[in-house]
Structure formats: structure tokens, C-alpha cells
Design a protein around this motif. Structure first.
Motif, PDB file in Angstrom:
ATOM      1  N   PHE A 258     -34.982  34.560  -5.324  1.00 55.08           N
ATOM      2  CA  PHE A 258     -36.145  33.204  -5.430  1.00 55.08           C
ATOM      3  C   PHE A 258     -37.056  34.040  -5.951  1.00 55.08           C
ATOM      4  O   PHE A 258     -37.805  34.832  -5.462  1.00 55.08           O
ATOM      5  N   ILE A 259     -37.254  33.721  -7.206  1.00 56.88           N
ATOM      6  CA  ILE A 259     -38.335  34.452  -8.207  1.00 56.88           C
ATOM      7  C   ILE A 259     -39.787  33.588  -8.549  1.00 56.88           C
ATOM      8  O   ILE A 259     -39.584  32.583  -8.967  1.00 56.88           O
ATOM      9  N   ILE A 260     -40.645  34.175  -7.970  1.00 62.70           N
ATOM     10  CA  ILE A 260     -41.990  33.463  -8.252  1.00 62.70           C
ATOM     11  C   ILE A 260     -42.858  34.448  -9.144  1.00 62.70           C
ATOM     12  O   ILE A 260     -43.369  35.637  -8.829  1.00 62.70           O
ATOM     13  N   PHE A 261     -43.457  33.855 -10.208  1.00 56.24           N
ATOM     14  CA  PHE A 261     -44.338  34.448 -11.327  1.00 56.24           C
ATOM     15  C   PHE A 261     -45.563  34.021 -10.881  1.00 56.24           C
ATOM     16  O   PHE A 261     -45.911  33.049 -10.248  1.00 56.24           O
ATOM     17  N   ASP A 262     -46.607  34.775 -11.569  1.00 61.51           N
ATOM     18  CA  ASP A 262     -48.054  34.705 -11.158  1.00 61.51           C
ATOM     19  C   ASP A 262     -48.551  33.354 -11.549  1.00 61.51           C
ATOM     20  O   ASP A 262     -49.750  32.887 -11.354  1.00 61.51           O
ATOM     21  N   ASP A 263     -47.886  32.733 -12.763  1.00 64.65           N
ATOM     22  CA  ASP A 263     -48.453  31.524 -13.311  1.00 64.65           C
ATOM     23  C   ASP A 263     -47.653  30.280 -12.612  1.00 64.65           C
ATOM     24  O   ASP A 263     -47.789  29.181 -13.407  1.00 64.65           O
ATOM     25  N   GLY A 417     -33.190  31.144  -8.205  1.00 66.87           N
ATOM     26  CA  GLY A 417     -34.243  30.083  -8.554  1.00 66.87           C
ATOM     27  C   GLY A 417     -35.273  30.788  -9.240  1.00 66.87           C
ATOM     28  O   GLY A 417     -35.747  32.048  -8.896  1.00 66.87           O
ATOM     29  N   VAL A 418     -36.026  30.418 -10.095  1.00 65.83           N
ATOM     30  CA  VAL A 418     -37.201  30.960 -10.919  1.00 65.83           C
ATOM     31  C   VAL A 418     -38.313  29.846 -10.940  1.00 65.83           C
ATOM     32  O   VAL A 418     -38.268  28.743 -11.286  1.00 65.83           O
ATOM     33  N   PHE A 419     -39.434  30.437 -10.461  1.00 63.80           N
ATOM     34  CA  PHE A 419     -40.829  29.646 -10.694  1.00 63.80           C
ATOM     35  C   PHE A 419     -41.639  30.123 -11.537  1.00 63.80           C
ATOM     36  O   PHE A 419     -42.285  31.119 -11.374  1.00 63.80           O
ATOM     37  N   THR A 420     -42.137  29.351 -12.576  1.00 66.67           N
ATOM     38  CA  THR A 420     -43.088  29.751 -13.776  1.00 66.67           C
ATOM     39  C   THR A 420     -43.546  28.444 -14.526  1.00 66.67           C
ATOM     40  O   THR A 420     -42.580  27.538 -14.600  1.00 66.67           O
ATOM     41  N   SER A 421     -44.699  28.558 -15.266  1.00 67.80           N
ATOM     42  CA  SER A 421     -45.056  27.511 -15.887  1.00 67.80           C
ATOM     43  C   SER A 421     -44.738  27.709 -17.277  1.00 67.80           C
ATOM     44  O   SER A 421     -44.804  26.741 -18.228  1.00 67.80           O
ATOM     45  N   ASP A 422     -44.266  28.833 -17.572  1.00 68.09           N
ATOM     46  CA  ASP A 422     -43.704  29.071 -18.984  1.00 68.09           C
ATOM     47  C   ASP A 422     -42.250  28.858 -18.917  1.00 68.09           C
ATOM     48  O   ASP A 422     -41.174  29.351 -18.628  1.00 68.09           O
ATOM     49  N   MET A 423     -42.035  27.519 -19.812  1.00 72.52           N
ATOM     50  CA  MET A 423     -40.472  27.047 -19.711  1.00 72.52           C
ATOM     51  C   MET A 423     -39.636  28.146 -20.721  1.00 72.52           C
ATOM     52  O   MET A 423     -38.536  28.289 -20.537  1.00 72.52           O
ATOM     53  N   GLY A 424     -40.182  28.890 -21.620  1.00 76.90           N
ATOM     54  CA  GLY A 424     -39.235  29.943 -22.208  1.00 76.90           C
ATOM     55  C   GLY A 424     -39.037  31.040 -21.392  1.00 76.90           C
ATOM     56  O   GLY A 424     -37.945  31.335 -21.511  1.00 76.90           O
ATOM     57  N   GLY A 436     -23.962  31.712 -10.886  1.00 83.11           N
ATOM     58  CA  GLY A 436     -23.196  30.734 -11.148  1.00 83.11           C
ATOM     59  C   GLY A 436     -24.238  29.460 -11.399  1.00 83.11           C
ATOM     60  O   GLY A 436     -23.801  28.552 -12.035  1.00 83.11           O
ATOM     61  N   ILE A 437     -25.287  29.353 -10.763  1.00 86.52           N
ATOM     62  CA  ILE A 437     -26.231  28.177 -10.894  1.00 86.52           C
ATOM     63  C   ILE A 437     -27.679  28.611 -10.616  1.00 86.52           C
ATOM     64  O   ILE A 437     -27.838  29.605  -9.812  1.00 86.52           O
ATOM     65  N   MET A 438     -28.543  28.119 -11.545  1.00 91.02           N
ATOM     66  CA  MET A 438     -30.083  28.854 -11.605  1.00 91.02           C
ATOM     67  C   MET A 438     -30.846  27.379 -11.348  1.00 91.02           C
ATOM     68  O   MET A 438     -30.769  26.461 -11.945  1.00 91.02           O
ATOM     69  N   TRP A 439     -31.855  27.648 -10.718  1.00 88.37           N
ATOM     70  CA  TRP A 439     -32.827  26.431 -10.835  1.00 88.37           C
ATOM     71  C   TRP A 439     -34.321  27.094 -11.236  1.00 88.37           C
ATOM     72  O   TRP A 439     -34.480  28.060 -11.184  1.00 88.37           O
ATOM     73  N   ALA A 440     -34.936  26.233 -11.974  1.00 88.62           N
ATOM     74  CA  ALA A 440     -36.266  26.601 -12.510  1.00 88.62           C
ATOM     75  C   ALA A 440     -37.260  25.422 -11.943  1.00 88.62           C
ATOM     76  O   ALA A 440     -37.127  24.262 -12.248  1.00 88.62           O
ATOM     77  N   THR A 442     -37.617  24.303  -9.118  1.00 90.59           N
ATOM     78  CA  THR A 442     -36.958  23.690  -7.971  1.00 90.59           C
ATOM     79  C   THR A 442     -36.109  24.595  -7.181  1.00 90.59           C
ATOM     80  O   THR A 442     -35.786  25.550  -7.845  1.00 90.59           O
ATOM     81  N   TYR A 443     -35.514  23.828  -5.953  1.00 90.64           N
ATOM     82  CA  TYR A 443     -34.324  24.757  -5.613  1.00 90.64           C
ATOM     83  C   TYR A 443     -33.314  23.843  -4.920  1.00 90.64           C
ATOM     84  O   TYR A 443     -33.979  22.712  -4.197  1.00 90.64           O
ATOM     85  N   MET A 444     -32.030  24.047  -4.696  1.00 90.39           N
ATOM     86  CA  MET A 444     -31.001  22.986  -4.231  1.00 90.39           C
ATOM     87  C   MET A 444     -31.329  21.654  -4.492  1.00 90.39           C
ATOM     88  O   MET A 444     -31.339  20.661  -3.718  1.00 90.39           O
ATOM     89  N   ASP A 445     -31.545  21.713  -6.115  1.00 92.86           N
ATOM     90  CA  ASP A 445     -31.765  20.280  -6.339  1.00 92.86           C
ATOM     91  C   ASP A 445     -31.102  20.088  -7.863  1.00 92.86           C
ATOM     92  O   ASP A 445     -31.244  20.858  -8.596  1.00 92.86           O
ATOM     93  N   ASP A 446     -30.092  19.075  -7.768  1.00 91.73           N
ATOM     94  CA  ASP A 446     -29.665  18.800  -9.156  1.00 91.73           C
ATOM     95  C   ASP A 446     -29.097  17.329  -9.226  1.00 91.73           C
ATOM     96  O   ASP A 446     -29.349  16.440  -8.425  1.00 91.73           O
ATOM     97  N   THR A 447     -28.427  16.932 -10.483  1.00 94.18           N
ATOM     98  CA  THR A 447     -28.270  15.565 -10.616  1.00 94.18           C
ATOM     99  C   THR A 447     -26.712  15.300 -10.452  1.00 94.18           C
ATOM    100  O   THR A 447     -26.334  14.193 -10.362  1.00 94.18           O
ATOM    101  N   GLY A 448     -25.979  16.065 -10.072  1.00 89.66           N
ATOM    102  CA  GLY A 448     -24.738  16.123  -9.652  1.00 89.66           C
ATOM    103  C   GLY A 448     -23.577  15.885 -10.996  1.00 89.66           C
ATOM    104  O   GLY A 448     -24.128  15.158 -11.950  1.00 89.66           O
TER     105      GLY A 448
END
Length: 497
Positions: A258-263, A417-424, A436-440, A442-448
Motif C-alpha cells: 500500500f504505497i503513499i506518495f507525498d503528493d 495500491g498506490v496513492f498519488t496526485s500524479d496520474m503518470g 494481479g490487481i492494482m488500485w490507484a 482507492t483500494y478494494m474497489d472495482d467495477t466488476g
């Protein structure tokens, strides 16, 4: 007291041994039910029934795709109609808080049946007429008897996720739930019986994995095994399956970063972190149990995390206000407490928690405080090994490259999961982390509806969507010659003799 039987060839029966096992409420240590304790003989009986139901002229095989879909939709209706009693039974045997079970696990089960019912006509092949005078085609056929070995966490959802695609594709199934949580699986099988599934198409065997699970793996009439659980157990199943060539769908262990960047938006990131690591007391395969936080915001994240943890509503799982309940069993509680001891011995520092909860109403239950370890290193066992409990390890990183390296410093590859305001950056990290699955953001959240496939030692399967449904079929190629003609290859024209 409730007694849970097995279901074989359309009949509810006990084990041939006559033995039973107790189902314990982990919130108070009380027995809530007795369940039949099956043997290898019961397994062979169930597999034989499933094999007969798979015969070409059976009632099950004569059903059209639409009729199979109708049975599955009826089952989903019955699951939802009995949502409250399913949730109560599951909460009392697993300890997962009632509102999680009621509004998550129940609908995961009904949703699996509905999704697969909607795709029964999508199992199509291809045709080719490239060879003049020949039509070639591929068709998809069911595999045969599929064994579904399901875990004690999310037992309704994972059991249904194994049964639904197998049945939608036309297979028959033998289900073995965890010995800790068989009640709701038996209830779902009862709904399938009520919906009209033919005898033998669905079978339920109860009992310990080392006997019942092993017997399923060794049975040569089982064409495929679907298993959700620990990596060590998955490897054991593969080993016992060497008696025949089987197919596997296995979702195994995880140690998700679960990765949190400073931005990042820290309020959102910490909120999602709480959900990602402490939901169901950390007994979730994709739990984000390794926090990687950029050094510039480490202090703020730790302060926010401590404040949020202090306000978690720990309580009896049937209380709708409870957010956090007990571990599933005394054994699992002791396993987690042992890892907490190991973490201390390895030099990690407990920032929050670290103890069993025994005060007042909790004295006879299997409750552990939400626990956070800081000063962690990647060589520590608490960082490398799956704990499957409410234990978060924290490491810091300097930049994107180090974050990806630390995220991949594991043998697992289930989620992240990764949390950052930089979408790149978000996309680069999602591509760089081997899971196998990554979230940006958000976490444990998908459209199915989309498939997912674990990496590394986290399993071997494609789960979900049409790609997942195809895993329960085998391709057959058929070549039709429109006008029969000889090859002339061996000079077999005797007209000149």
C-alpha cells in the motif's frame, strides 16, 4: 443445536464414520452447531454422484444453457431473500461483523450466480472455411467434475465464485467448505436444491482438509480443482493431484503493498488504508498489509493512522455498530499473536496495539488489537510472510524507483495500491508492481466484470468475466469434409488390378 449434514446425489446425509465436528462462535467461544465430519469414502461417493450426473444422457446434461441460467438466477434470488439469516449464520461462525457479511459477502455470492448466468451464451468457438470443401470449427465443452475447496473468510462469496462458473459451463461440482464455516455453504446448497438443480449436479462434502481435501485432489475422476487459501496448502493440493492430469484455479497467499506518495490526498489515503488492512480483522487475501510511505509525509501519516485506530469501534460482531470483531478461531488468533511476538524479537517497534483483548465481554473471544509495526526492514518475517490478521508493517521510501523495488520485494503478487496526485506516476507504479490487481487512489474497489489473475506465488488462475468462465471449459476442434474423398496416399485404388 443445529446439525449440518452433507449433500450427495440429492440427499442430505451424515458421514459414513458418524463423526461430527463443533462449529465455534469466535466472539464468545460457544458451540453454535455440529457438522458432519466426512472421510475419503464420502468424497468418493460424492465424486461418483457428480460423475453420473455428468453423463451425456443425465438430467443435468440435457438442460439447455438457458435452463442452467434460470436455475442460477433462482439461486441468486433465494440467497438474497434469505440475506439476514445467511449473514447471521456466517457472523456467528466466522466472526466477521454482521454488516460486512450482510452487505458484502451475501451479495458477492448472489452476484457470482447472476454474472455467470448472464454469460452462458458467450461460450462460443470459431469457424474456418479456408480449406475448400472443409468446414472447421472449435466448440467449448465442460470439463467434467469440478472440486471447489473454499476458505473460511468470505466463504459465501468465494464458494459461489467457484461453483457458478463451473455450473454455467455445464460441469458438475463437489464443494468442500472450511471446517470452521460450513453452515452458510450448506444453506446455499439447500437453495440450489430448492431452485431445482438435478441430483448429483451439486454435492457437498464436509470435513478436514487433510482428509477430505486430499481425497478430492487424489480422485482421478476430478477434472479440475478450484481452491482459495494459503500457498502452502495450494502446493500440497497440487502434489496430491499427481494421480491424474487436472486443471487448477488457485488464488493463494498475498502480502500486498500500500504505497503513499507525498503528493497524495492523505485523508483519503489513510481512510483507504484503514479499510484495506483492518477490514474483517485483516483476514482478507488482498489486504494491504505492507505500508510503504514516502519519507516526507511519514510523520503525518503515522499521526493520522494512530488517531483513526483509536476510534475503531471494537465489539461483538452481531452489533450493527461494530466495525471490528474477533479472529476466526483460537488457532488463528494464536498464529497472529505469534507473529506479533516475532516482530518484536526482530526489532520492529509496535506503534499501536500488539495484544489480545480480554477485558469484559471480550474475555472468551478471539480478539486482537489492530496492530502497527514501524522501523521495519524487508528481511523481517513480519514483512515477508502472510500473517492474515490485523497487523500492518510500515517502511519508508525516497522515490518512485525505491517504492517499486520495495513493493516487489516479496514472493507474492496478488494485489497492491498506490496513492498519488500524479496520474503518470500512478500508471507507472501500477505497471511496475508485479501483481494481479492494482488500485490507484482507492483500494478494494472495482467495477466488476473484468478478469483478474494472480502473479508469482499468489496463484494460478483467471477469475471473473468471460475469460474466467472459459477456464471451466475445454476446446474441441471439429473438421467436417463436405464431400468425402480418398487421399490416394498409399495407392489403394485397385481399379487397375
Amino acid at each position: 443445536m443445529e446439525h449440518v449434514n452433507m449433500y450427495i446425489d440429492g440427499q442430505w446425509i451424515g458421514s459414513v464414520s458418524g463423526k461430527t465436528t463443533s462449529i465455534i462462535n469466535p466472539a464468545n467461544g460457544c458451540i453454535v452447531a455440529e457438522a458432519a465430519c466426512g472421510t475419503a469414502s464420502d468424497v468418493h461417493h460424492a465424486v461418483a454422484a457428480a460423475q453420473r450426473a455428468f453423463a451425456p444422457d443425465s438430467a443435468w446434461r440435457r438442460l439447455t444453457a438457458d435452463e442452467r441460467a434460470e436455475l442460477m438466477d433462482k439461486t441468486a434470488d433465494l440467497i438474497e431473500a434469505h440475506a439476514d439469516e445467511l449473514a447471521t449464520a456466517e457472523t456467528n461462525s466466522m466472526g466477521r461483523v454482521w454488516k460486512e457479511t450482510r452487505y458484502d459477502d451475501v451479495y458477492a455470492a448472489s452476484g457470482a450466480f447472476r454474472e455467470c448466468a448472464s454469460m452462458v451464451h458467450e461460450l462460443q468457438g470459431a469457424t474456418s472455411a479456408d480449406n475448400p470443401g472443409m468446414i472447421s470449427m472449435t466448440i467449448r465443452e465442460p470439463l467434467g467434475v469440478c472440486a471447489v475447496i473454499s476458505p473460511w473468510n468470505y466463504s459465501m462469496g468465494t464458494t459461489a465464485a467457484g461453483m457458478a462458473p463451473a455450473l454455467a459451463a455445464g460441469n458438475t461440482v463437489v464443494v468442500k467448505p472450511s471446517s470452521l464455516t460450513p453452515i452458510t455453504t450448506a444453506m446455499m446448497i439447500g437453495f440450489m436444491e430448492e431452485a431445482g438443480f438435478p441430483a448429483g449436479s451439486v454435492n457437498l462434502v464436509l470435513g478436514p482438509g487433510d482428509e477430505v481435501g486430499t481425497a478430492l485432489a487424489e480422485d482421478t475422476d476430478v477434472a479440475k480443482i478450484t481452491f482459495t487459501g494459503g500457498t502452502a496448502t495450494g502446493l500440497d493440493i497440487v502434489g496430491h493431484s499427481s494421480t491424474s492430469v487436472k486443471r487448477f484455479s488457485m488464488e493463494l497467499g498475498g502480502k500486498s503493498p500500500f504505497i503513499i506518495f507525498d503528493d497524495a490526498d492523505l485523508d483519503v489515503a489513510v481512510d483507504r488504508l484503514m479499510f484495506g488492512v483492518f477490514l474483517s480483522q485483516g483476514q482478507v487475501c488482498v489486504a494491504g498489509t505492507r505500508l510503504l510511505v514516502q519519507r516526507g509525509v511519514y510523520g503525518r501519516v503515522m499521526d493520522m493512522l494512530q488517531e483513526r485506530i483509536a476510534h475503531i469501534r471494537i465489539g461483538m460482531p452481531m452489533d450493527e455498530q461494530t466495525e471490528y470483531g474477533p479472529m476466526v478461531s483460537k488457532r488463528q488468533m494464536e498464529r497472529v499473536l505469534n507473529y506479533i511476538r516475532i516482530g518484536r524479537e526482530e526489532g520492529a517497534r509496535v506503534l499501536v496495539g500488539g495484544h489480545r483483548i480480554t477485558e469484559g465481554a471480550f474475555k472468551d473471544g478471539y480478539f486482537i488489537e489492530p496492530t502497527v509495526f514501524v522501523d521495519c526492514r524487508e528481511d523481517m518475517r513480519i514483512v515477508r510472510e502472510e500473517i492474515f490478521g490485523p497487523v500492518l508493517t510500515v517502511q519508508t521510501f525516497a522515490d518512485e524507483t525505491e517504492a517499486i523495488r520495495l513493493a516487489n520485494a516479496t514472493r507474492y503478487g496478488l494485489a497492491g495500491g498506490v496513492f498519488t496526485s500524479d496520474m503518470g506516476r500512478a500508471l507507472r507504479v501500477c505497471r511496475g508492481v508485479d501483481s494481479g490487481i492494482m488500485w490507484a487512489n482507492t483500494y478494494m474497489d472495482d467495477t466488476g466484470g473484468l478478469p483478474v489473475s494472480p502473479h508469482r506465488q499468489s496463484g494460478v488462475t483467471v477469475d471473473g468475466g468471460l475469460d474466467g468462465l472459459k477456464e471451466y471449459t475445454v476446446l474441441k476442434q471439429i473438421n467436417l469434409k463436405l464431400t468425402p474423398e480418398k487421399t490416394g496416399w498409399f495407392g489403394n485404388d485397385l481399379s487397375d488390378d
